[in-house]
Design an enzyme around this catalytic site. Structure first.
Site, PDB file in Angstrom:
ATOM      1  N   GLU A 275       0.835  -1.210   0.000  1.00  0.00           N
ATOM      2  CA  GLU A 275       0.000   0.000   0.000  1.00  0.00           C
ATOM      3  C   GLU A 275       0.870   1.261   0.000  1.00  0.00           C
ATOM      4  O   GLU A 275       0.752   2.104   0.894  1.00  0.00           O
ATOM      5  CB  GLU A 275      -0.895   0.009   1.242  1.00  0.00           C
ATOM      6  CG  GLU A 275      -1.843  -1.169   1.347  1.00  0.00           C
ATOM      7  CD  GLU A 275      -2.537  -1.259   2.710  1.00  0.00           C
ATOM      8  OE1 GLU A 275      -2.096  -0.571   3.658  1.00  0.00           O
ATOM      9  OE2 GLU A 275      -3.508  -2.010   2.811  1.00  0.00           O
ATOM     10  N   PRO A 276       1.744   1.428  -0.972  1.00  0.00           N
ATOM     11  CA  PRO A 276       2.612   2.613  -0.963  1.00  0.00           C
ATOM     12  C   PRO A 276       1.835   3.867  -1.365  1.00  0.00           C
ATOM     13  O   PRO A 276       1.014   3.826  -2.277  1.00  0.00           O
ATOM     14  CB  PRO A 276       3.670   2.283  -2.018  1.00  0.00           C
ATOM     15  CG  PRO A 276       2.958   1.377  -2.980  1.00  0.00           C
ATOM     16  CD  PRO A 276       1.969   0.591  -2.164  1.00  0.00           C
ATOM     17  N   TYR A 318       3.263  18.356  11.265  1.00  0.00           N
ATOM     18  CA  TYR A 318       4.272  17.327  11.580  1.00  0.00           C
ATOM     19  C   TYR A 318       5.679  17.920  11.712  1.00  0.00           C
ATOM     20  O   TYR A 318       6.659  17.163  11.623  1.00  0.00           O
ATOM     21  CB  TYR A 318       4.319  16.258  10.480  1.00  0.00           C
ATOM     22  CG  TYR A 318       2.987  15.780   9.996  1.00  0.00           C
ATOM     23  CD1 TYR A 318       2.150  15.012  10.799  1.00  0.00           C
ATOM     24  CD2 TYR A 318       2.555  16.097   8.702  1.00  0.00           C
ATOM     25  CE1 TYR A 318       0.914  14.586  10.340  1.00  0.00           C
ATOM     26  CE2 TYR A 318       1.332  15.659   8.237  1.00  0.00           C
ATOM     27  CZ  TYR A 318       0.514  14.910   9.063  1.00  0.00           C
ATOM     28  OH  TYR A 318      -0.693  14.493   8.598  1.00  0.00           O
ATOM     29  N   CYS A 346      -4.450  33.591   9.686  1.00  0.00           N
ATOM     30  CA  CYS A 346      -4.303  34.261  10.981  1.00  0.00           C
ATOM     31  C   CYS A 346      -4.036  33.278  12.107  1.00  0.00           C
ATOM     32  O   CYS A 346      -4.891  33.049  12.976  1.00  0.00           O
ATOM     33  CB  CYS A 346      -5.539  35.097  11.253  1.00  0.00           C
ATOM     34  SG  CYS A 346      -5.633  36.417  10.062  1.00  0.00           S
ATOM     35  N   TYR A 375       0.086  14.012   0.461  1.00  0.00           N
ATOM     36  CA  TYR A 375      -0.470  14.647   1.665  1.00  0.00           C
ATOM     37  C   TYR A 375      -0.385  16.173   1.582  1.00  0.00           C
ATOM     38  O   TYR A 375      -0.207  16.847   2.588  1.00  0.00           O
ATOM     39  CB  TYR A 375       0.227  14.102   2.921  1.00  0.00           C
ATOM     40  CG  TYR A 375       0.197  12.583   2.976  1.00  0.00           C
ATOM     41  CD1 TYR A 375      -1.025  11.926   3.154  1.00  0.00           C
ATOM     42  CD2 TYR A 375       1.342  11.816   2.807  1.00  0.00           C
ATOM     43  CE1 TYR A 375      -1.086  10.538   3.171  1.00  0.00           C
ATOM     44  CE2 TYR A 375       1.294  10.421   2.822  1.00  0.00           C
ATOM     45  CZ  TYR A 375       0.081   9.797   3.006  1.00  0.00           C
ATOM     46  OH  TYR A 375       0.024   8.426   3.026  1.00  0.00           O
TER      47      TYR A 375
HETATM   48  N1  LLP Z   1      -1.667   1.968   4.320  1.00  0.00           N
HETATM   49  C1  LLP Z   1      -2.296   2.449   5.412  1.00  0.00           C
HETATM   50  C2  LLP Z   1      -3.193   1.563   6.164  1.00  0.00           C
HETATM   51  C3  LLP Z   1      -2.070   3.774   5.814  1.00  0.00           C
HETATM   52  O1  LLP Z   1      -2.674   4.245   6.901  1.00  0.00           O
HETATM   53  C4  LLP Z   1      -1.200   4.607   5.061  1.00  0.00           C
HETATM   54  C5  LLP Z   1      -0.954   6.004   5.458  1.00  0.00           C
HETATM   55  C6  LLP Z   1      -0.591   4.063   3.917  1.00  0.00           C
HETATM   56  C7  LLP Z   1      -0.843   2.734   3.590  1.00  0.00           C
HETATM   57  C8  LLP Z   1       0.332   4.855   3.036  1.00  0.00           C
HETATM   58  O2  LLP Z   1       1.475   5.235   3.714  1.00  0.00           O
HETATM   59  P1  LLP Z   1       2.683   5.931   2.925  1.00  0.00           P
HETATM   60  O3  LLP Z   1       3.246   4.899   1.975  1.00  0.00           O
HETATM   61  O4  LLP Z   1       2.139   7.094   2.196  1.00  0.00           O
HETATM   62  O5  LLP Z   1       3.627   6.308   3.986  1.00  0.00           O
HETATM   63  N2  LLP Z   1      -0.404  12.947   6.373  1.00  0.00           N
HETATM   64  C9  LLP Z   1       0.836  12.367   6.840  1.00  0.00           C
HETATM   65  C10 LLP Z   1       0.919  10.878   6.503  1.00  0.00           C
HETATM   66  C11 LLP Z   1      -0.268  10.083   6.978  1.00  0.00           C
HETATM   67  C12 LLP Z   1      -0.193   8.629   6.579  1.00  0.00           C
HETATM   68  C13 LLP Z   1      -1.483   7.946   6.828  1.00  0.00           C
HETATM   69  N3  LLP Z   1      -1.511   6.569   6.454  1.00  0.00           N
HETATM   70  C14 LLP Z   1       2.013  13.140   6.285  1.00  0.00           C
HETATM   71  O6  LLP Z   1       1.798  14.121   5.555  1.00  0.00           O
HETATM   72  O7  LLP Z   1       3.161  12.836   6.589  1.00  0.00           O
END
Ligand code: LLP
Length: 421
Positions: A275-276, A318, A346, A375
Site C-alpha cells: 500500500e505505498p 508534523y 491568521c 499529503y
Molecule cells: N496503508 C495504510 C493503512 C495507511 O494508513 C497509510 C498512510 C498508507 C498505507 C500509506 O502510507 P505511505 O506509503 O504514504 O507512507 N499525512 C501524513 C501521513 C499520513 C499517513 C497515513 N496513512 C504526512 O503528511 O506525513
C-alpha cells in the site's frame, strides 16, 4: 528521482516552465509530473516482477482522479479508507478486485457498498468491525475476504503523528490476539480470513522497523497455518520514506526494501500486497506560490507568501521540512538569509518553513515547495475562506488543469441560510 529541474534558468516540470503555468493559472497551484509518478510506480512494481503481487496505491496520499487513472493504466490497485475513496477509484476506472479497504471506522453502509463493488479485501481493525462485516455480508449472501490488521508493537522511528504500529496506537489488533481472532473469523458466516495485514507508519527512513515487523508477520503466518488457516496473502502496508531534504540523508531505496520483503516473506508462498502512497506521489509534486511581502522585525525576517497552512499543512502539523526553491535559478547565486516563510492565515502556526536560509525574494517572485505531491492537496481546506488551489498535471511538454481553482461563487454557494434567518 524527479523531473523538476532548471532549464534556461527557470524551474520546469518535465518540459514545462513553472512560470508559464503560473502566468496562465495564477498562484498558488500544485503541479505534478506524470513521468515521476509513473517511474516510481514502475520501479516498485518491477522490484517484484517475478512475484505474485498487488500494488495498491494509497489514495489518501493524492486522490486526484487524473492521478488515479494514470496509475491504474499501469496496473496499480488502490488502498482506500472510505467510500469516497472507493468511488474515486471506480470513477478513475480501477477494477474493484484491485482494491483493499483499510481504516478503523468503516461504517456498515461503507462495508455494504464495498461488498457490492466486489473489492479484493477488507483490512479488519477490530473484533467489532469483524462482526459488522460478517453481518452485512451474510445479509447480502456475500462472502467478505479479510485480512486482520495486526499491530506488531514495533517502533517505526518516525514522527509520533504518523506512527501506527505501537501498542498505544488505535490501529489494528495486538499480535498476541491473532490466534483467537482468526479462530473466531473461521466460525463466522460471510467471512473468509485469507490474509494478514500490517502497516506500521509513514515516512519510515530506516529498514530496521520493517525488518522487525516482517519477521513477526512471517512467524504469525506460520503459526496460523499450523492451526489450519488458509493464509493466501500478506499485506505489508506502505510507509517507505522519501527524501525531503535535497541534500540530506537518503531513506532506503525501493530495491533495498524489496530485497528485505523477499528475504523475510518470499518463502511463504503468499501473494504480496503493498500500500505505498508517499513513495509514489511524494516527490512527483510541488506547490508553486509567490511572494506577497517582505517583513523584517527586531526578531526576524519574514517572507509573506500566497500559500498557507490551509494549502499545505505538513510543516505545521508534523514539523515537516520541505525544500523551497526559487523558480528563477539566478536567485540561487544570491546570498542566503534566514527567513520564516509564512502565509496569510491568521495563526502563528501558519508557516511553510522556519528560519530557512533563502535568497531574498521580491514581491511577485515565484518559488516551489518541493516534495508536495503526497499529503499536500488532499489535506488542504478553505480555512480563513481561502479558495482551494488548483492542481496541474504535466506530461512532457503538455499540461492540464486537473482541478480548477475553486471560485468564490462555489465557496459561498455551498452553504445555505437557515429558513428562520
Ligand atoms: N496503508 C495504510 C493503512 C495507511 O494508513 C497509510 C498512510 C498508507 C498505507 C500509506 O502510507 P505511505 O506509503 O504514504 O507512507 N499525512 C501524513 C501521513 C499520513 C499517513 C497515513 N496513512 C504526512 O503528511 O506525513
Amino acid at each position: 528521482m524527479h523531473h523538476f529541474t532548471y532549464r534556461d534558468g527557470v524551474l520546469h516540470a518535465e518540459d514545462v516552465s513553472l512560470s508559464a503555468i503560473a502566468e496562465a493559472s495564477g498562484t498558488p497551484f500544485y503541479c505534478y509530473s506524470s513521468a515521476t509518478l509513473v517511474r516510481h510506480y514502475q520501479v516498485f512494481a518491477d522490484a517484484f516482477s517475478n512475484t505474485d503481487t498487488l500494488v495498491c496505491y494509497a489514495i489518501k496520499s493524492n486522490s486526484n482522479l487524473a492521478i488515479l487513472r494514470m496509475l491504474g493504466q499501469f496496473g496499480a490497485g488502490m488502498d482506500i479508507v472510505s467510500e469516497g475513496e472507493l468511488r474515486r477509484a471506480r470513477a478513475a476506472g480501477i477494477p474493484a478486485e484491485r482494491v483493499v479497504f483499510s481504516g478503523v471506522g468503516k461504517t456498515r453502509a461503507e462495508i455494504a457498498h464495498a461488498l457490492e463493488e466486489g473489492i479484493f479485501a477488507f483490512n479488519v481493525e477490530s473484533e467489532a468491525e469483524l462482526h459488522a462485516i460478517s453481518e452485512v455480508a451474510t445479509a447480502k449472501g456475500a462472502t467478505a475476504r479479510i485480512a486482520f490488521r495486526i499491530n506488531p508493537d514495533v517502533d517505526a522511528q518516525t514522527h509520533a503523528k504518523i506512527s501506527t504500529g505501537r501498542a498505544e496506537n488505535k490501529f489494528g489488533e495486538p499480535w498476541q490476539e491473532a490466534p483467537r481472532l482468526y479462530a473466531l473469523a473461521r466460525d463466522l458466516p460471510g467471512i473468509e480470513a485469507a490474509g494478514v495485514h500490517m502497516h506500521i507508519g509513514s515516512q519510515i527512513t530506516r529498514l530496521e522497523p520493517f525488518a522487525n515487523a516482517f519477521t513477526l508477520l512471517a512467524k504469525l503466518v506460520g503459526n496460523l497455518r499450523a492451526e489450519g488457516h488458509n493464509i493466501e496473502f500478506v499485506n505489508v502496508g506502505g510507509g517507505l520514506g522519501i527524501p525531503y531534504h535535497g541534500e540530506g540523508e537518503l531513506p532506503p531505496s525501493q530495491e533495498d526494501y524489496a530485497a528485505l520483503v523477499r528475504e523475510k516473506l518470499g518463502g511463504l508462498g503468499c501473494r504480496l500486497v503493498f500500500e505505498p502512497g508517499r513513495m509514489i506521489s511524494g516527490n512527483a509534486g510541488v506547490l508553486v506560490a509567490s511572494v506577497i511581502y517582505n517583513k523584517e522585525t527586531n526578531a526576524k525576517r519574514f517572507l509573506i507568501v500566497d500559500a498557507a497552512m490551509n494549502d499545505l499543512i505538513r510543516p505545521t502539523l508534523y514539523d515537516a521540512h520541505q525544500d523551497i526553491l526559487p523558480v528563477n535559478e539566478a536567485l540561487l547565486a544570491e546570498p542566503r538569509i534566514a527567513q520564516d516563510v509564512v502565509g496569510p492565515v491568521c495563526e502563528s502556526s501558519d508557516f511553510l518553513a522556519k528560519g530557512r536560509e533563502l535568497p531574498l525574494m521580491a514581491p511577485g517572485e515565484l518559488f516551489a515547495v518541493m516534495t508536495a505531491g503526497a499529503y499536500g492537496a488532499v489535506q488542504a481546506n478553505d480555512y480563513n475562506s481561502r479558495l482551494r488551489v488548483p492542481e496541474v498535471l504535466v506530461k512532457g511538454s503538455e499540461w492540464a488543469l486537473i482541478r480548477p481553482r475553486q471560485t468564490y461563487d462555489e465557496m459561498l454557494g455551498a452553504e445555505r441560510f437557515a429558513p428562520w434567518s
